[in-house]
Design an enzyme around this catalytic site. Structure first.
Site, PDB file in Angstrom:
ATOM      1  N   ARG A 192       0.843  -1.190   0.000  1.00 35.17           N
ATOM      2  CA  ARG A 192       0.000   0.000   0.000  1.00 35.17           C
ATOM      3  C   ARG A 192       0.874   1.234   0.000  1.00 35.17           C
ATOM      4  O   ARG A 192       1.900   1.284   0.664  1.00 35.17           O
ATOM      5  CB  ARG A 192      -0.887   0.013   1.255  1.00 35.17           C
ATOM      6  CG  ARG A 192      -1.799   1.215   1.359  1.00 35.17           C
ATOM      7  CD  ARG A 192      -2.498   1.266   2.694  1.00 35.17           C
ATOM      8  NE  ARG A 192      -1.589   1.421   3.821  1.00 35.17           N
ATOM      9  CZ  ARG A 192      -0.989   2.555   4.167  1.00 35.17           C
ATOM     10  NH1 ARG A 192      -1.201   3.661   3.487  1.00 35.17           N
ATOM     11  NH2 ARG A 192      -0.177   2.599   5.197  1.00 35.17           N
ATOM     12  N   VAL A 193       0.467   2.202  -0.793  1.00 31.86           N
ATOM     13  CA  VAL A 193       1.058   3.538  -0.738  1.00 31.86           C
ATOM     14  C   VAL A 193      -0.086   4.493  -0.455  1.00 31.86           C
ATOM     15  O   VAL A 193      -1.227   4.257  -0.840  1.00 31.86           O
ATOM     16  CB  VAL A 193       1.822   3.927  -2.028  1.00 31.86           C
ATOM     17  CG1 VAL A 193       3.076   3.069  -2.188  1.00 31.86           C
ATOM     18  CG2 VAL A 193       0.950   3.811  -3.258  1.00 31.86           C
ATOM     19  N   SER A 194       0.219   5.572   0.248  1.00 32.82           N
ATOM     20  CA  SER A 194      -0.831   6.493   0.681  1.00 32.82           C
ATOM     21  C   SER A 194      -1.314   7.432  -0.415  1.00 32.82           C
ATOM     22  O   SER A 194      -2.465   7.855  -0.414  1.00 32.82           O
ATOM     23  CB  SER A 194      -0.347   7.320   1.869  1.00 32.82           C
ATOM     24  OG  SER A 194      -0.090   6.465   2.951  1.00 32.82           O
ATOM     25  N   THR A 195      -0.422   7.785  -1.326  1.00 28.08           N
ATOM     26  CA  THR A 195      -0.797   8.734  -2.374  1.00 28.08           C
ATOM     27  C   THR A 195      -0.403   8.197  -3.741  1.00 28.08           C
ATOM     28  O   THR A 195       0.474   7.342  -3.858  1.00 28.08           O
ATOM     29  CB  THR A 195      -0.111  10.103  -2.170  1.00 28.08           C
ATOM     30  OG1 THR A 195       1.293   9.934  -2.352  1.00 28.08           O
ATOM     31  CG2 THR A 195      -0.392  10.668  -0.789  1.00 28.08           C
ATOM     32  N   GLN A 212       3.381   8.466  -4.563  1.00 25.24           N
ATOM     33  CA  GLN A 212       4.360   7.578  -3.954  1.00 25.24           C
ATOM     34  C   GLN A 212       4.644   6.390  -4.867  1.00 25.24           C
ATOM     35  O   GLN A 212       3.767   5.902  -5.565  1.00 25.24           O
ATOM     36  CB  GLN A 212       3.874   7.081  -2.590  1.00 25.24           C
ATOM     37  CG  GLN A 212       3.891   8.147  -1.527  1.00 25.24           C
ATOM     38  CD  GLN A 212       3.407   7.607  -0.191  1.00 25.24           C
ATOM     39  OE1 GLN A 212       2.501   6.787  -0.135  1.00 25.24           O
ATOM     40  NE2 GLN A 212       4.014   8.082   0.872  1.00 25.24           N
TER      41      GLN A 212
END
Length: 88
Positions: free
Chosen positions: A11-14, A17
């Protein structure tokens, strides 16, 4: 005896990223590319499309790989609940 299945979650937040390091780590752990699930959104809860899709695939012969626990989620209580769900 059924063969053990490996799954990976990242998972990446944005959207800006880069998930490359997580993907490389999961591949190095032996997770097949087709069994890596990725979400690009906050870790504040577990209402993520790919995470939920991956959960439905897990069974007693599955091993879940995550590069870092913070990639799975941010809240300790929520992480404990997910651990209970994954390991039941």
């Amino acid at each position: 005896m059924e063969r053990q299945k490996s799954y990976g979650y990242m998972r990446v937040s944005t959207r800006e990223q880069n998930e490359g390091r997580q993907r490389a780590a999961l591949l190095a752990m032996g997770v097949p590319e087709r069994q890596i699930y990725m979400d690009k959104q906050s870790g504040k809860n577990f209402e993520r499309v790919q995470y939920q899709k991956m959960l439905r695939k897990l069974d007693s012969n599955s091993v879940l790989f995550v590069k870092s626990i913070d990639r799975l989620g941010r809240n300790y209580a929520d992480l404990n609940e997910q651990w209970r769900i994954i390991t039941k």
